[in-house]
Design a protein around this motif. Structure first.
Motif, PDB file in Angstrom:
ATOM      1  N   GLY A 260       0.818  -1.208   0.000  1.00 34.21           N
ATOM      2  CA  GLY A 260       0.000   0.000   0.000  1.00 34.21           C
ATOM      3  C   GLY A 260       0.851   1.256   0.000  1.00 34.21           C
ATOM      4  O   GLY A 260       0.524   2.247  -0.670  1.00 34.21           O
ATOM      5  N   LEU A 261       1.951   1.238   0.762  1.00 33.23           N
ATOM      6  CA  LEU A 261       2.884   2.362   0.775  1.00 33.23           C
ATOM      7  C   LEU A 261       3.459   2.583  -0.617  1.00 33.23           C
ATOM      8  O   LEU A 261       3.608   3.736  -1.065  1.00 33.23           O
ATOM      9  CB  LEU A 261       4.005   2.084   1.781  1.00 33.23           C
ATOM     10  CG  LEU A 261       5.199   3.044   1.793  1.00 33.23           C
ATOM     11  CD1 LEU A 261       4.754   4.466   2.101  1.00 33.23           C
ATOM     12  CD2 LEU A 261       6.250   2.587   2.798  1.00 33.23           C
ATOM     13  N   MET A 262       3.777   1.512  -1.324  1.00 34.49           N
ATOM     14  CA  MET A 262       4.284   1.638  -2.694  1.00 34.49           C
ATOM     15  C   MET A 262       3.255   2.331  -3.589  1.00 34.49           C
ATOM     16  O   MET A 262       3.589   3.208  -4.383  1.00 34.49           O
ATOM     17  CB  MET A 262       4.603   0.247  -3.262  1.00 34.49           C
ATOM     18  CG  MET A 262       5.682  -0.520  -2.531  1.00 34.49           C
ATOM     19  SD  MET A 262       7.309   0.221  -2.690  1.00 34.49           S
ATOM     20  CE  MET A 262       7.601   0.100  -4.449  1.00 34.49           C
TER      21      MET A 262
ATOM     22  N   PHE B 281       1.202   6.985  -6.639  1.00 30.08           N
ATOM     23  CA  PHE B 281       0.061   7.838  -6.972  1.00 30.08           C
ATOM     24  C   PHE B 281       0.412   9.319  -6.814  1.00 30.08           C
ATOM     25  O   PHE B 281       0.031  10.159  -7.636  1.00 30.08           O
ATOM     26  CB  PHE B 281      -1.138   7.503  -6.082  1.00 30.08           C
ATOM     27  CG  PHE B 281      -1.833   6.220  -6.456  1.00 30.08           C
ATOM     28  CD1 PHE B 281      -1.648   5.639  -7.695  1.00 30.08           C
ATOM     29  CD2 PHE B 281      -2.674   5.581  -5.559  1.00 30.08           C
ATOM     30  CE1 PHE B 281      -2.285   4.456  -8.039  1.00 30.08           C
ATOM     31  CE2 PHE B 281      -3.320   4.398  -5.893  1.00 30.08           C
ATOM     32  CZ  PHE B 281      -3.113   3.832  -7.138  1.00 30.08           C
ATOM     33  N   ILE B 282       1.132   9.656  -5.737  1.00 34.25           N
ATOM     34  CA  ILE B 282       1.513  11.055  -5.526  1.00 34.25           C
ATOM     35  C   ILE B 282       2.433  11.526  -6.651  1.00 34.25           C
ATOM     36  O   ILE B 282       2.254  12.621  -7.201  1.00 34.25           O
ATOM     37  CB  ILE B 282       2.194  11.235  -4.155  1.00 34.25           C
ATOM     38  CG1 ILE B 282       1.167  11.066  -3.031  1.00 34.25           C
ATOM     39  CG2 ILE B 282       2.859  12.605  -4.046  1.00 34.25           C
ATOM     40  CD1 ILE B 282       1.761  11.073  -1.634  1.00 34.25           C
TER      41      ILE B 282
ATOM     42  N   LEU C 267       1.723  -1.468 -10.936  1.00 27.74           N
ATOM     43  CA  LEU C 267       2.330  -0.143 -10.891  1.00 27.74           C
ATOM     44  C   LEU C 267       3.286   0.113 -12.058  1.00 27.74           C
ATOM     45  O   LEU C 267       3.748   1.232 -12.234  1.00 27.74           O
ATOM     46  CB  LEU C 267       3.090   0.046  -9.572  1.00 27.74           C
ATOM     47  CG  LEU C 267       2.236   0.093  -8.312  1.00 27.74           C
ATOM     48  CD1 LEU C 267       3.120   0.227  -7.077  1.00 27.74           C
ATOM     49  CD2 LEU C 267       1.238   1.254  -8.368  1.00 27.74           C
ATOM     50  N   PHE C 268       3.585  -0.905 -12.849  1.00 28.11           N
ATOM     51  CA  PHE C 268       4.542  -0.713 -13.941  1.00 28.11           C
ATOM     52  C   PHE C 268       4.124   0.424 -14.868  1.00 28.11           C
ATOM     53  O   PHE C 268       4.926   1.286 -15.221  1.00 28.11           O
ATOM     54  CB  PHE C 268       4.668  -2.005 -14.758  1.00 28.11           C
ATOM     55  CG  PHE C 268       5.590  -3.029 -14.162  1.00 28.11           C
ATOM     56  CD1 PHE C 268       5.889  -3.031 -12.805  1.00 28.11           C
ATOM     57  CD2 PHE C 268       6.169  -4.004 -14.953  1.00 28.11           C
ATOM     58  CE1 PHE C 268       6.730  -3.969 -12.253  1.00 28.11           C
ATOM     59  CE2 PHE C 268       7.017  -4.954 -14.413  1.00 28.11           C
ATOM     60  CZ  PHE C 268       7.296  -4.940 -13.064  1.00 28.11           C
ATOM     61  N   ASP C 269       2.861   0.387 -15.303  1.00 28.29           N
ATOM     62  CA  ASP C 269       2.433   1.420 -16.257  1.00 28.29           C
ATOM     63  C   ASP C 269       2.390   2.791 -15.598  1.00 28.29           C
ATOM     64  O   ASP C 269       2.648   3.807 -16.242  1.00 28.29           O
ATOM     65  CB  ASP C 269       1.088   1.062 -16.891  1.00 28.29           C
ATOM     66  CG  ASP C 269       0.018   0.775 -15.864  1.00 28.29           C
ATOM     67  OD1 ASP C 269       0.373   0.508 -14.703  1.00 28.29           O
ATOM     68  OD2 ASP C 269      -1.169   0.824 -16.209  1.00 28.29           O
TER      69      ASP C 269
END
Length: 788
Positions: free
Chosen positions: A387-389, A394-395, A449-451
């Motif tokens: 979740g931290l990742m 996102f930020i 999260l790759f994209d």
């Protein structure tokens, strides 16, 4: 508390299994009369089994206990708690309710209890109701807590003292009371944990909605006080080594509770975008149009630059705290609530666009960037911190949608943060090599999260003036991995990653060629990659052969050439990322939307303004087929990764999919389909192969490769520094294709990410509140609690 008192209190709870009259005040007063009860005592003496037994067997007793506790708090708010006895009663009632409320929420039949009215009870502190009316118990409780948080000589000092005065015991008691009340408030809001995930953003938390409404006369001072408590906190204090080991820091506990209250109350109002209206000239203008949630309203209307500066510097100071290095080991206090701070920063940027622009106006944004990249790098191997990742990425995705972010990255990087990344000399843009670490040595749940990571690179690429050789080689290393035949043919969406990297290279070549000789040199050295892509086989036999080769040689990916040995030297003081300790608890997360749902495309015009690009027609199609899973822009820019990989929930099992793959590039294998033959791929390969945006790079190679070869032969050059000097003074003006428009993918709010943030936020709150363990072993439904 003495052993005798412990037994008495335990016996008292057990007596609730027998009917007790609600009018028997002498009996009920025993629950909060003890003057030596701590919150740990309450949790130990009121076990979960006893609460559930009373709930099932003697519901009237549980109802009376809750009502009596709320009644005591209402009376205390009205009286102002003049005596020590009344103050202790407030603490005991608050702790008892904190213990009981989760067991009220976990039972669907009880969930509405606090929103029912008790005739003649729970009256408002002010006489607003009709004589025959009564407030729901929840409203009475929330209003009483709001009043108590501003009770003179109890939670606030009735007179101002100098800033340097020594805190006395009364002030410490005030911290204890505030922490206790805020903990109860957070528990009240936690009803959301006991409802299953839902993308319906119109279903609001009734506790939060009422507390943040005009019914709460303390809404504005509460909001400003919470922000001030968080942003003014300095965990280092006067900087005396090991002071955190010698003295209890009540402020830290208060700050943790305050930031958790803030992020929970700053919920979207039914998905409405009213908070995006321009900030009015005065925060006190209560009649202005805005969200019903006053906390969201107030946050969206902060407008003074000195306030922005105070908030930004406060958050940056706290976020960088865990990174601080000292000569004396463990001599400086390290805070643990950085995840809550990241959520708060996200909400500030999302709800107050003027704050976002202020953050990006100067290089202060880098004080946020560096700790985020540190957290991403440190957590990449730990599945309990997935979740931290996500929140960190996102930020960065949100920030990268603004031109100024890319510009700020050009500031030279000179600070010494102990990150496990190669040593480099360059700018903050080179720190994005953290992304290479995430992709090549992270865990399998980071696939979605790759994209996002590559979208961030593409967004900032037109503004990067000079990438270091380390960063350039890492980007080419990713292209080398993503462009192997077996990887491109293994799943229908894998080619999107190549499109992203090619788009980033094109942006740098077209708009920042002069300062990027390192990247140009890396492209020349790896020119075979681009020739292979241009001549990519697309016949069925070649596709099947590539996939069979992968199956026969599962370690093929580890054969990728490594960059120079000096890049393997990590920064001083760094430590490698490590997996979670066995037994570590984590909470599940809902799936994140695909990148085309997370972002909206905007084209940068000549004057720097952004014009929204209409989505391709297929993105609105009700049905998705593999053949329709790819679209391109006019400049051959692809839509991002779709489908099952991006939509994978954090809770799904992916065991067995990568058991045979070496740690290097481990994530790439999980993108591959399991079957050897993928007949649906042939028409797709044909559809995107001809749209690979290779024209600019191939033209660069056509012009520069002969020049570089000639100068090497003529001057007998073997030193790459001489080649770099030649490239540095070279030019491609008039030789490249007409520059393509800059395309930026800006984050856009949507129901999917709103639900993700809700589950992540409450998961953090659940795991961070372990002393006492408020929600442990209750029937939480918003997420699953999993043990590593």
């Amino acid at each position: 508390m003495s052993i005798h008192c412990l037994h008495d209190h335990n016996a008292l709870v057990q007596t609730l299994s027998s009917p007790v009259e609600a009018t028997d005040d002498a009996f009920w007063d025993q629950f909060w009369a003890d003057t030596a009860t701590t919150v740990q005592d309450v949790f130990a003496l009121v076990p979960a089994a006893e609460i559930r037994a009373v709930r099932e067997e003697s519901p009237s007793n549980l109802a009376t206990l809750c009502y009596k506790a709320v009644e005591k708090l209402v009376q205390a708010a009205e009286s102002g708690c003049p005596s020590e006895k009344e103050k202790q009663i407030v603490l005991n009632c608050s702790r008892m309710l904190t213990r009981i409320l989760p067991y009220i929420f976990e039972d669907q039949d009880w969930r509405g209890f606090f929103w029912s009215t008790v005739p003649g009870a729970g009256r408002a502190v002010t006489d607003e109701m009709d004589d025959d009316g009564a407030r729901p118990l929840a409203e009475s409780l929330l209003l009483a807590m709001a009043d108590l948080l501003f009770c003179p000589d109890f939670t606030v000092n009735s007179h101002r003292r100098g800033p340097d005065s020594v805190e006395d015991m009364q002030t410490i008691d005030s911290f204890t009371v505030m922490i206790t009340l805020l903990r109860l408030l957070l528990t009240c809001f936690s009803e959301a944990m006991y409802l299953p995930p839902s993308s319906d953003n119109t279903i609001l938390n009734p506790w939060v909605s009422f507390f943040c409404s005009t019914e709460n006369r303390h809404a504005l001072p509460l909001f400003t006080s919470l922000v001030n408590v968080v942003c003014a906190y300095d965990p280092v204090g006067y900087g005396i080594p090991y002071n955190h080991l010698l003295f209890s820091d009540y402020r830290e506990q208060l700050v943790e509770q305050a930031v958790q209250i803030l992020i929970v109350t700053l919920e979207h109002d039914g998905g409405g975008l009213a908070h995006r209206a321009p900030s009015p000239s005065s925060m006190e203008d209560q009649d202005s149009v805005g969200p019903d949630n006053l906390f969201v309203n107030y946050l969206s209307r902060i407008h003074r630059e000195e306030d922005y500066d105070f908030v930004l510097k406060g958050l940056a100071r706290l976020l960088v705290n865990p990174l601080m290095q000292t000569y004396l080991p463990n001599s400086t206090k390290k805070i643990q609530f950085h995840q809550e701070l990241l959520v708060l920063f996200w909400k500030l940027c999302d709800f107050n666009k003027k704050f976002l622009f202020f953050v990006l106006k100067s290089s202060d944004v880098l004080d946020i960037l560096v700790p985020i990249l540190f957290y991403l790098n440190d957590a990449r191997a730990d599945q309990s911190r997935v979740g931290l990742m996500h929140i960190g990425v996102f930020i960065l995705l949100l920030l990268s949608g603004e031109r100024n972010f890319g510009v700020r990255l050009n500031k030279p990087y000179s600070v010494h943060v102990p990150m496990d990344i190669p040593v480099f000399t360059g700018t903050h843009a080179d720190l994005l090599i953290v992304f290479h670490k995430i992709i090549t040595s992270g865990h399998q749940r980071l696939q979605p999260l790759f994209d996002c990571l590559l979208t961030i690179v593409v967004n900032v690429s037109p503004y990067l003036k000079s990438l270091s050789m380390v960063a350039a080689n890492k980007l080419l290393h990713l292209l080398e991995a993503f462009s192997t035949n077996w990887f491109l043919f293994s799943a229908s969406q894998n080619h999107h990653l190549v499109f992203f990297l090619l788009e980033a290279f094109n942006n740098i070549i077209q708009y920042q060629f002069d300062g990027n000789c390192n990247l140009v040199y890396a492209i020349i050295r790896k020119r075979n990659l681009f020739h292979q892509l241009a001549n990519l086989p697309s016949d069925p036999a070649s596709i099947q052969k590539a996939l069979l080769r992968k199956r026969k040689s599962p370690d093929a990916i580890t054969g990728i050439s490594r960059t120079s040995s000096q890049e393997t030297v990590s920064m001083e003081g760094s430590r490698p990322a490590v997996p979670a300790e066995p037994g570590t608890l984590k909470t599940s997360l809902v799936a994140i939307p695909a990148i085309d749902k997370l972002t909206e495309k905007s084209q940068v015009s000549e004057d720097g303004t952004m014009i929204s690009v209409l989505k391709m027609e297929h993105s609105h199609a009700p049905h998705h087929t593999p053949q329709a899973d790819h679209t391109t822009q006019a400049d051959h820019t692809p839509q991002a990764v779709h489908g099952a990989i991006v939509g994978a929930s954090d809770t799904e099992s992916v065991s067995g999919r990568d058991n045979e793959v070496k740690p290097s590039m481990v994530l790439l294998s999980t993108f591959c389909c399991k079957s050897v033959t993928c007949p649906f791929l042939l028409p797709q390969v044909l559809s995107w192969k001809c749209k690979l945006p290779l024209q600019t790079i191939m033209r660069l190679l056509q012009v520069l490769v002969p020049q570089v070869e000639k100068i090497c032969i003529d001057k007998g050059l073997t030193d790459e520094s001489e080649i770099l000097k030649f490239l540095q003074h070279g030019t491609l003006v008039g030789l490249l294709p007409v520059p393509h428009p800059i395309l930026i993918r800006k984050y856009q709010a949507n129901a999917g990410t709103a639900m993700w943030f809700r589950t992540y936020m409450w998961g953090v709150v659940y795991l961070r509140n372990v002393d006492p363990p408020i929600w442990y072993d209750t029937d939480v439904r918003l997420f699953e609690i999993q043990k590593m």
